[in-house]
Design a protein around this motif. Structure first.
Motif, PDB file in Angstrom:
ATOM      1  N   GLY A 197      -6.758  -2.101   1.335  1.00 35.88           N
ATOM      2  CA  GLY A 197      -6.144  -1.074   0.511  1.00 35.88           C
ATOM      3  C   GLY A 197      -5.989  -1.489  -0.938  1.00 35.88           C
ATOM      4  N   SER A 198      -4.950  -0.948  -1.575  1.00 34.56           N
ATOM      5  CA  SER A 198      -4.712  -1.211  -2.996  1.00 34.56           C
ATOM      6  C   SER A 198      -3.232  -1.091  -3.301  1.00 34.56           C
ATOM      7  N   ASN A 255       0.811  -1.215   0.000  1.00 35.23           N
ATOM      8  CA  ASN A 255       0.000   0.000   0.000  1.00 35.23           C
ATOM      9  C   ASN A 255       0.849   1.271   0.000  1.00 35.23           C
ATOM     10  N   THR A 292      -8.522  -7.280  -2.005  1.00 36.75           N
ATOM     11  CA  THR A 292      -9.821  -7.455  -1.354  1.00 36.75           C
ATOM     12  C   THR A 292      -9.975  -8.788  -0.623  1.00 36.75           C
ATOM     13  N   LYS A 295      -7.376  -2.975  -6.242  1.00 36.17           N
ATOM     14  CA  LYS A 295      -7.652  -3.214  -4.828  1.00 36.17           C
ATOM     15  C   LYS A 295      -7.252  -4.625  -4.397  1.00 36.17           C
ATOM     16  N   ASP A 320     -13.016  -8.358   2.004  1.00 27.13           N
ATOM     17  CA  ASP A 320     -13.505  -7.009   2.274  1.00 27.13           C
ATOM     18  C   ASP A 320     -13.105  -6.095   1.123  1.00 27.13           C
ATOM     19  N   PRO A 321     -14.030  -5.260   0.632  1.00 25.23           N
ATOM     20  CA  PRO A 321     -13.711  -4.425  -0.537  1.00 25.23           C
ATOM     21  C   PRO A 321     -12.768  -3.266  -0.258  1.00 25.23           C
ATOM     22  N   ASN A 322     -12.556  -2.923   1.011  1.00 20.06           N
ATOM     23  CA  ASN A 322     -11.773  -1.724   1.308  1.00 20.06           C
ATOM     24  C   ASN A 322     -10.686  -1.895   2.367  1.00 20.06           C
TER      25      ASN A 322
END
Length: 546
Positions: free
Chosen positions: A263-264, A206, A276, A274, A258-260
Motif C-alpha cells: 500500500g501507501s 494505510n 514497497t 508507496k 513489491d511495488p503494490n
C-alpha cells in the motif's frame, strides 16, 4: 516527446554513458534519489531517509515504553508504536526538507520491524484487543511445556524451522485466547485479526478503512504457522495449535519487495508515497550487510543479538539448536533465500539493565569505558537469562545469574561480564552453525548498538577466533529495508549494483587471544549456563507480602 517514467529514469541513471548497457553506479545522480526507511525495533522507532548510494540523509528516533506487569512479562502499546512511527516520519522529513530537498524526491518507503511480537485486533472495527506481547516475553513457558507433550510436537521444527519455545508468535496468541475474554469472543465470532508488528503498522499507515492485512515472508516465518518450504500457512501446524483458520484472520503472505502489496501512506508529510519493502529487522540487517551469497553472515547486537547465516535457496533445518528462517525474498523471478539463525534474547537490554536498574552508567555507550576500568572480568560470569536462554540452548527455565562475585568485584567487572555474555553466546551459535553447515565462517560482519564498543568487538574476535568486520555506517537494518523498497521501484535491479554500498573504512578486529585462553573462558561460561537452569517453576512462586 513523453516524459520518461520513474522506472525509465532510474534505468537511465544506472546505465547512461555505458555502451554495453551494463548497470553501474552514477553516484551524482543516485544522490538525487531518496528512499524512506521505517525501523521499528524492540525499544525504539526510527525513520531514516537514504539516498541512492545508501547514505543516510536525515533521521529521527524515539524510544517507547516497555510495560513490565509481572516478572517475565513484556508488553508494548501498539497504538504508541504507531504514534512513534508517525512522529519519526514527520520530524525526519522536516530535517530532509530543511536541507533543500523535496518530499516528491522520496520514491518509496521500506519497513523493518521487530519480529514475533504479537498484536490482535478486530478486523471489522480496527479496534485493538490487547497490548502487544513482545518477543522476549516468557509468560507462556507453561503453555510451551504443555505443547511439547502434545502429539506431533516433534514434527513442528521440520515444517516451520522453529522449535517450540516462548519465542514465536504462536504461543503468544494461544495465551491471549486463553486469558483475554475480548480476544476469545472475537475469535469465536470470526473477527480476530492476527499480526506481527509489520502487519499492524501497515494496517494503520494505510488507514484502517483500507483493511490492508498483509505480512512479508520473513516476518511470517517467525509466527510458527508457516511451512518454511512452501512459504504458506500449514494446516498441520494450525491443527496442532488447535486453531480454526475460518475464525482466525491471518495476513496474506507476500515477498519482501513489491511495488503494490504494502500500500501507501494514507496521511502525514509523505501521504501517497508507496511502501514497497518490508522485512523482519534481522533479515533487513542481513540485506543491509549485503549478505547476498551463501556462506555470508552478520551479527546484530541490538536489544537482543541475532546471527544470520545465508544458506541459499533451500532451507536447512538445524539439528544443533538453531532456527531455520527466511533470509529475504525480493519477488519477481528471484527465489527466496534462507538463513540459519542464532537468536540471543538479551544483549543491549542487559546494558540497559545496568543503566536503569543498577545505575552503573548514565548512558548505554558508557558501558565500554566502565568495562575498560578493569583488565578482565575478575572471575565474574553473568548469564543474562532474563527471558530464559535462546539459541542454541533453548532453556526456558533459566534466570539471569551472576557467578563469581567476591569482595574484589567492582562495577567494571560486572560491566565486562555483561558484554562478554553476548560474546559467549555468539560463539556457541557459531559452533552450532559450523556443525549444521559443515563450514567454518571466515569473517563475521557486525552492526547494532553494542558493536560501537571496541572492547566488546575485540572480545568477540578473541572468543570466536576469526576477524570481526564493522562498517562505519551501522544503520544496516534501516538500509536493508531501503534496499528492498528500492528494488521494487527499480532504483536497483541487480545485487551487483550494491556491492560498493557501505564498504569504505570498515574496521577489522583480529583475534589477539590464544586459543587456550579463549577456550578456558568459554569452559567457565558453559559451566555457568548449566548452573543457571531450573529457576522458573510456578509451583515455587511466593505470594507478595501484604
Amino acid at each position: 516527446m513523453a516524459e520518461p517514467t520513474d522506472t525509465a529514469k532510474t534505468e537511465q541513471v544506472l546505465t547512461e554513458g555505458n555502451e554495453a548497457g551494463v548497470p553501474r553506479r552514477d553516484e551524482e545522480r543516485l544522490k538525487k534519489w531518496f528512499i524512506g526507511s521505517i525501523d521499528q525495533g524492540t525499544t525504539s522507532t526510527r525513520f531514516l531517509i537514504f539516498d541512492g548510494t545508501g547514505t543516510p540523509i536525515a533521521s529521527h528516533q524515539l524510544e517507547f515504553k516497555q510495560i513490565y506487569l509481572h516478572s517475565g512479562w513484556i508488553d508494548h502499546d501498539p497504538v504508541e508504536i504507531v504514534q512513534t512511527v508517525e512522529t519519526c516520519i514527520e520530524e525526519a522529513t522536516k530535517e530532509f526538507t530543511k536541507q533543500g530537498h523535496s518530499t516528491s524526491d522520496i520514491k518509496a518507503i521500506g519497513l523493518s520491524t521487530q519480529r514475533e511480537t504479537t498484536v490482535l485486533w478486530d478486523i471489522e472495527t480496527g479496534d485493538l484487543l490487547h497490548n502487544a506481547i513482545a518477543w522476549p516475553d516468557t509468560r507462556t513457558h507453561a503453555i510451551v511445556h504443555e505443547l511439547k507433550n502434545r502429539k506431533g510436537a516433534d514434527k513442528l521444527q521440520d515444517i516451520c524451522g522453529l522449535p517450540l519455545s516462548t519465542y514465536p508468535s504462536s504461543v503468544k496468541l494461544i495465551w491471549m485466547l486463553r486469558n483475554v475474554d475480548k480476544v476469545k469472543k472475537a475469535y469465536d465470532e470470526g473477527r480476530l485479526a492476527f499480526g506481527t508488528i509489520d502487519t499492524w503498522l501497515l494496517f494503520n499507515l494505510n488507514g484502517k478503512e483500507r483493511k490492508l492485512h498483509v505480512t512479508d515472508v520473513t516476518n511470517a516465518s517467525r509466527t510458527m504457522f508457516v511451512n518454511l518450504h512452501k512459504l504458506e500457512y500449514d494446516s498441520t501446524v494450525l491443527d496442532f495449535f488447535q486453531l480454526d483458520p475460518q475464525k482466525l484472520k491471518l495476513p496474506k503472505i507476500v515477498p519482501c519487495s513489491d511495488p503494490n502489496a504494502f500500500g501507501s501512506m494514507a496521511s502525514g508529510p509523505l501521504k501517497g508515497v508507496k511502501i514497497t519493502g518490508c522485512l523482519g529487522d534481522q533479515s533487513a540487517a542481513l540485506v543491509g550487510q549485503l549478505g547476498f551469497s551463501p556462506g555470508m553472515a552478520k551479527n546484530t547486537y541490538g536489544t537482543g543479538c541475532f546471527l544470520l547465516y545465508n544458506v541459499g535457496e533451500k532451507p536447512v533445518i538445524s539439528h544443533h539448536g538453531l532456527l531455520a528462517t527466511v533470509g529475504y525474498h525480493f519477488g519477481g523471478q528471484r527465489k527466496p533465500v534462507y538463513a540459519l539463525e542464532g537468536s540471543i534474547a538479551v544483549a543491549g537490554s542487559a546494558v540497559q539493565f545496568l543503566r536503569n536498574n543498577f545505575k552503573f552508567i548514565e548512558a548505554s555507550p558508557d558501558i565500554n569505558d566502565l568495562a575498560a576500568t578493569v583488565k578482565d572480568n575478575g572471575g565474574c560470569v553473568f548469564v543474562t537469562a532474563f527471558s530464559g536462554l535462546f539459541a542454541p540452548y533453548w532453556i526456558d527455565d533459566a534466570k539471569g545469574t551472576i557467578f563469581g562475585i567476591t569482595q574484589f568485584t567492582e562495577r567494571g567487572h560486572i560491566a565486562r561480564a555483561t558484554m562478554e555474555a553476548t560474546c559467549f553466546q555468539t560463539k556457541a551459535i557459531l559452533d552450532a552453525m559450523e556443525k549444521d553447515s559443515g563450514h567454518k565462517l571466515a569473517q563475521l560482519a557486525v552492526d547494532g548498538g553494542m558493536s560501537n564498543s571496541d572492547l566488546c568487538m575485540q572480545t568477540q574476535a578473541d572468543l570466536i577466533g576469526i576477524p570481526v568486520d564493522r562498517p562505519v555506517m551501522r544503520e544496516t537494518t534501516s538500509l536493508g529495508a531501503a534496499i528492498a523498497a528500492g528494488f521494487a521501484v527499480d532504483i536497483w535491479k541487480e545485487f551487483d549494483e550494491l556491492k560498493e554500498i557501505n564498504k569504505e573504512d570498515r574496521t577489522i578486529f583480529k583475534p589477539q587471544m590464544t586459543t587456550g585462553q579463549s577456550n578456558g573462558m568459554y569452559k567457565r561460561w558453559e559451566r555457568a549456563v548449566e548452573m543457571s537452569k531450573g529457576w522458573v517453576d510456578d509451583s515455587d512462586d511466593i505470594p507478595p507480602s501484604s
